[in-house]
Design a protein around this motif. Structure first.
Motif, PDB file in Angstrom:
ATOM      1  N   GLY A  28       0.829  -1.214   0.000  1.00  0.00           N
ATOM      2  CA  GLY A  28       0.000   0.000   0.000  1.00  0.00           C
ATOM      3  C   GLY A  28       0.857   1.256   0.000  1.00  0.00           C
ATOM      4  N   GLU A  47      10.518   2.959   6.870  1.00  0.00           N
ATOM      5  CA  GLU A  47      10.174   1.536   7.082  1.00  0.00           C
ATOM      6  C   GLU A  47      10.990   0.952   8.230  1.00  0.00           C
ATOM      7  OE1 GLU A  47       8.008  -0.970   5.940  1.00  0.00           O
ATOM      8  OE2 GLU A  47       9.151  -2.087   7.439  1.00  0.00           O
ATOM      9  N   ARG A  55       4.365  -7.517   4.361  1.00  0.00           N
ATOM     10  CA  ARG A  55       3.990  -8.938   4.302  1.00  0.00           C
ATOM     11  C   ARG A  55       4.349  -9.581   2.971  1.00  0.00           C
ATOM     12  NH1 ARG A  55      -1.887  -7.701   6.992  1.00  0.00           N
ATOM     13  NH2 ARG A  55      -1.165  -5.550   6.909  1.00  0.00           N
ATOM     14  N   PHE A  72      -0.238 -15.688  -4.531  1.00  0.00           N
ATOM     15  CA  PHE A  72      -1.003 -15.466  -5.762  1.00  0.00           C
ATOM     16  C   PHE A  72      -1.999 -14.348  -5.495  1.00  0.00           C
ATOM     17  CE2 PHE A  72      -3.191 -18.717  -3.321  1.00  0.00           C
ATOM     18  CZ  PHE A  72      -4.520 -18.343  -3.394  1.00  0.00           C
ATOM     19  N   ALA A 479      -4.139  -2.845   4.472  1.00  0.00           N
ATOM     20  CA  ALA A 479      -5.095  -3.923   4.718  1.00  0.00           C
ATOM     21  C   ALA A 479      -6.259  -3.567   5.653  1.00  0.00           C
ATOM     22  CB  ALA A 479      -4.345  -5.133   5.272  1.00  0.00           C
TER      23      ALA A 479
HETATM   24  C1  LIG Z   1       0.997 -15.334   5.355  1.00  0.00           C
HETATM   25  C2  LIG Z   1       0.217 -14.411   4.469  1.00  0.00           C
HETATM   26  C3  LIG Z   1      -0.222 -14.848   3.237  1.00  0.00           C
HETATM   27  C4  LIG Z   1      -0.943 -13.993   2.398  1.00  0.00           C
HETATM   28  N1  LIG Z   1      -1.319 -14.452   1.170  1.00  0.00           N
HETATM   29  C5  LIG Z   1      -1.921 -13.612   0.313  1.00  0.00           C
HETATM   30  C6  LIG Z   1      -2.179 -14.032  -1.022  1.00  0.00           C
HETATM   31  O1  LIG Z   1      -1.837 -15.161  -1.437  1.00  0.00           O
HETATM   32  N2  LIG Z   1      -2.787 -13.134  -1.866  1.00  0.00           N
HETATM   33  C7  LIG Z   1      -3.133 -11.876  -1.459  1.00  0.00           C
HETATM   34  O2  LIG Z   1      -3.682 -11.110  -2.271  1.00  0.00           O
HETATM   35  N3  LIG Z   1      -2.892 -11.453  -0.185  1.00  0.00           N
HETATM   36  C8  LIG Z   1      -2.284 -12.286   0.697  1.00  0.00           C
HETATM   37  N4  LIG Z   1      -1.982 -11.853   1.955  1.00  0.00           N
HETATM   38  C9  LIG Z   1      -2.416 -10.506   2.365  1.00  0.00           C
HETATM   39  C10 LIG Z   1      -1.449  -9.428   1.870  1.00  0.00           C
HETATM   40  O3  LIG Z   1      -0.139  -9.784   2.204  1.00  0.00           O
HETATM   41  C11 LIG Z   1      -1.787  -8.108   2.531  1.00  0.00           C
HETATM   42  O4  LIG Z   1      -3.158  -7.782   2.347  1.00  0.00           O
HETATM   43  C12 LIG Z   1      -0.950  -6.950   1.963  1.00  0.00           C
HETATM   44  O5  LIG Z   1       0.385  -7.336   1.705  1.00  0.00           O
HETATM   45  C13 LIG Z   1      -1.005  -5.827   2.981  1.00  0.00           C
HETATM   46  O6  LIG Z   1      -0.259  -4.737   2.519  1.00  0.00           O
HETATM   47  P1  LIG Z   1      -0.209  -3.374   3.339  1.00  0.00           P
HETATM   48  O7  LIG Z   1       0.001  -2.278   2.376  1.00  0.00           O
HETATM   49  O8  LIG Z   1      -1.348  -3.271   4.279  1.00  0.00           O
HETATM   50  O9  LIG Z   1       1.169  -3.375   4.085  1.00  0.00           O
HETATM   51  P2  LIG Z   1       1.948  -4.318   5.130  1.00  0.00           P
HETATM   52  O10 LIG Z   1       2.453  -5.475   4.377  1.00  0.00           O
HETATM   53  O11 LIG Z   1       1.252  -4.505   6.408  1.00  0.00           O
HETATM   54  O12 LIG Z   1       3.132  -3.294   5.370  1.00  0.00           O
HETATM   55  C14 LIG Z   1       3.086  -2.258   6.322  1.00  0.00           C
HETATM   56  C15 LIG Z   1       4.529  -1.839   6.556  1.00  0.00           C
HETATM   57  O13 LIG Z   1       4.558  -0.838   7.577  1.00  0.00           O
HETATM   58  C16 LIG Z   1       5.708  -1.072   8.377  1.00  0.00           C
HETATM   59  N5  LIG Z   1       5.489  -0.428   9.668  1.00  0.00           N
HETATM   60  C17 LIG Z   1       4.522  -0.710  10.577  1.00  0.00           C
HETATM   61  N6  LIG Z   1       4.616   0.110  11.639  1.00  0.00           N
HETATM   62  C18 LIG Z   1       5.670   0.939  11.396  1.00  0.00           C
HETATM   63  C19 LIG Z   1       6.287   1.983  12.129  1.00  0.00           C
HETATM   64  N7  LIG Z   1       5.828   2.364  13.334  1.00  0.00           N
HETATM   65  N8  LIG Z   1       7.371   2.623  11.589  1.00  0.00           N
HETATM   66  C20 LIG Z   1       7.833   2.259  10.368  1.00  0.00           C
HETATM   67  N9  LIG Z   1       7.298   1.253   9.637  1.00  0.00           N
HETATM   68  C21 LIG Z   1       6.232   0.603  10.142  1.00  0.00           C
HETATM   69  C22 LIG Z   1       5.780  -2.588   8.460  1.00  0.00           C
HETATM   70  O14 LIG Z   1       7.064  -3.049   8.831  1.00  0.00           O
HETATM   71  C23 LIG Z   1       5.398  -2.998   7.033  1.00  0.00           C
HETATM   72  O15 LIG Z   1       6.530  -3.117   6.189  1.00  0.00           O
HETATM   73  C24 LIG Z   1      -1.252 -12.679   2.818  1.00  0.00           C
HETATM   74  C25 LIG Z   1      -0.818 -12.233   4.072  1.00  0.00           C
HETATM   75  C26 LIG Z   1      -0.082 -13.081   4.884  1.00  0.00           C
HETATM   76  C27 LIG Z   1       0.413 -12.588   6.213  1.00  0.00           C
END
Ligand SMILES: Cc1cc2nc3c(=O)[nH]c(=O)nc-3n(C[C@H](O)[C@H](O)[C@H](O)COP(=O)(O)OP(=O)(O)OC[C@H]3O[C@@H](n4cnc5c(N)ncnc54)[C@H](O)[C@@H]3O)c2cc1C
Length: 508
Positions: A28, A47, A55, A72, A479
């Motif tokens: 995101g 980060e 994730r 996927f 998410a």
């Molecule tokens: C095991 C697993 C399997 C999955 N499989 C799938 C799949 O097959 N297909 C699919 O579509 N989705 C899947 N998902 C879901 C998908 O990974 C997430 O919906 C998506 O990656 C979330 O992205 P996000 O932008 O919310 O960021 P996130 O990935 O949550 O990243 C947020 C970032 O913020 C950073 N952060 C947090 N707090 C701080 C802070 N205070 N200071 C600095 N940095 C900070 C974190 O370290 C992280 O890098 C899966 C998730 C998991 C856990």
């Protein structure tokens, strides 16, 4: 067609020069950085980890390369839209999955291959579900209508408060009303007779943070997205190529990413955020802030919002936590495909207890991804790369993971028996992440893998908004914010938050 509160040409034509700090380099955060930097914003990403992706990350060990989370995704066109919107070709290659996945059911020697081609899928259920093709086409017709009738009214638009959301909901055709009151399982019972079909089609409910027995049947739209609409896709060379590709483009655009930098406090003045401070007491100032850390947790932890205290967060519905195993195995395993589900023989009990039991599951249900089936570079020659994901209760329910080794052994033993391969004695490398590790790595609330669940009380205008309630220069993406979790949905979220920012801060 309702899409967002700002016209498309704002996205196309406006160039704005303001500084933005994005907290978090998850998908995101990265996608929002791409869109905003394209518009002339000076973007810095902060980060806590040593690399980007959140994730969507990678683990390298002993010559094996594992995707640690997503393997996927659906709605591949959302990635295409992202790169088109910044005038760049997609920096990675995507492959459509065919079959989509395989399902192994305990006590059933038949392995079900789930195809998008409904004729081929009917062959898989021959002798199990009479007239399957006629029934599935009828079922998917209803699912398709719900998807297209809600796509632009609920998912792909911003909401300015509850009234706006209620009005948008009121525009969804009334014929879908029964789907709100009927459970997913009941809907499947209306269309299919066999347990096998009902169980397989209902697996998507668990991704939402619910079971088919307590989630409304509107979510059958996910069966439409997987079986008919756009299917499932992965990335040539591994999922982390998505991150590599985006980070490469961000470098070209001059976006700086500060790694190993954790935001520990924020500063506010006169209704705006002025700066954030890291673990070394370094302060970062900007005109605008986009939070990619969990949108509910961040509001409670750093902004002391009453609606998001720990007590309130604990009362919300969260998706299951991941228990993940990464295995490098000597030898090639014939009895397994690229994407596989291994289910037990107690589906109803499993669904009843999986969200509430403080014990590791006795008969674990799990997903296995064998990356080497499509990408030989993921392992040394003659070896397999296995990623096993077992959804488990989050840390509210099961805080103690001292039994992690036993659960991993049980799963490996079960898998070895079911694919008839001695996995245990051929392990070359093994890493296990418990929900505690997942929580610590990315600040996932109570270790919940996909963030806030998607029940009716936590979607659309009822989900933590992508615009802060009080601070006019603070936004959220990811998410647990609107529209929700999963890779393509988070990419949609980056578009929505960018539209909001351009709409509200377009003075150059
Ligand atoms: C095991 C697993 C399997 C999955 N499989 C799938 C799949 O097959 N297909 C699919 O579509 N989705 C899947 N998902 C879901 C998908 O990974 C997430 O919906 C998506 O990656 C979330 O992205 P996000 O932008 O919310 O960021 P996130 O990935 O949550 O990243 C947020 C970032 O913020 C950073 N952060 C947090 N707090 C701080 C802070 N205070 N200071 C600095 N940095 C900070 C974190 O370290 C992280 O890098 C899966 C998730 C998991 C856990």
């Amino acid at each position: 067609m309702v899409f967002c509160s700002c016209p498309e040409d704002i996205l196309k034509n406006t160039v704005v020069d303001k500084s933005v700090i994005i907290v978090g380099a998850g998908l995101g955060g990265l996608a929002t950085a791409l869109r905003l930097s394209h518009k002339g914003y000076r973007v810095t990403i902060i980060e806590k980890q040593g690399n980007s992706g959140g994730r969507l990350n990678v683990l390298k060990k002993d010559g094996f390369t594992f995707d640690i989370g997503p393997s996927f995704f659906s709605m591949s066109y959302e990635f295409k839209e992202l790169f088109e919107s910044i005038g760049e070709p997609m920096p990675f290659e995507i492959n459509e999955l065919d079959p989509l996945y395989s399902v192994h059911m305990s006590g059933n020697s038949r392995v079900f291959k789930i195809y998008k081609d409904l004729g081929k899928l009917a062959d898989e259920f021959r002798g199990i579900e009479d007239d399957f093709e006629v029934k599935v086409r009828k079922y998917l017709k209803g699912a398709k209508e719900i998807f297209h009738d809600t796509e632009y009214k609920i998912i792909k638009r911003n909401f300015n408060g509850i009234v706006d959301y209620a009005m948008s909901m009121a525009n969804v055709p009334l014929k879908h009303l029964p789907s709100l009151f009927r459970t997913f399982w009941k809907e499947l019972e209306l269309h299919f007779d066999s347990e096998e079909v009902k169980i397989i089609f209902s697996l998507v409910a668990f991704f939402l943070g619910a079971t088919p027995f307590n989630t409304p049947s509107v979510y059958k739209l996910l069966n439409y997205t997987e079986l008919e609409h756009d299917g499932y896709w992965n990335v040539k060379g591994g999922m982390y190529k998505i991150v590599d590709g985006i980070v490469g483009l961000l470098e070209k655009k001059g976006v700086e990413i500060l790694y190993n930098t954790e935001i520990l406090s924020v500063h506010q003045e006169m209704g705006r955020m002025t700066s954030v401070t890291d673990q070394n007491s370094r302060k970062y100032e900007a005109d605008l802030f986009v939070v990619n850390a969990d949108a509910a947790w961040f509001r409670g932890k750093f902004l002391n919002r009453k609606k998001y205290t720990v007590e309130k967060l604990d009362k919300m519905d969260w998706t299951l936590a991941p228990f993940t195993i990464y295995l490098g195995v000597k030898g090639l395993i014939p009895g397994i495909q690229h994407h596989n589900y291994f289910l037990g023989d107690n589906f109803h009990d499993y669904a009843d207890t999986i969200f509430s039991s403080n014990l590791a599951p006795e008969k674990p249900y799990y997903y296995v991804n064998v990356a080497t089936k499509s990408n030989q570079d993921a392992a040394p020659e003659g070896c397999e790369n296995l990623f096993i994901l077992c959804p488990v209760p989050d840390l509210r329910v099961k805080p103690d993971w001292s039994d992690a080794e036993k659960l991993s052994q049980d799963i490996i033993e079960d898998l070895g028996k079911r694919v008839k391969f001695d996995i245990q004695n051929n392990i070359l490398c093994k890493v296990v992440y418990t929900p505690i590790d997942w929580k610590n790595m990315f600040h996932l609330y109570r270790g919940s893998g996909l963030g806030l669940a998607h029940g009716l009380s936590q979607i659309g205008g009822l989900r933590p908004s992508n615009k802060d309630e009080k601070l006019h220069n603070v936004y959220y993406v990811g998410a647990s914010s609107h529209p929700g979790t999963g890779l393509p949905i988070v990419v949609i979220g980056s578009k929505l938050v960018t539209e909001r920012i351009l709409n509200e801060h377009q003075t150059v």
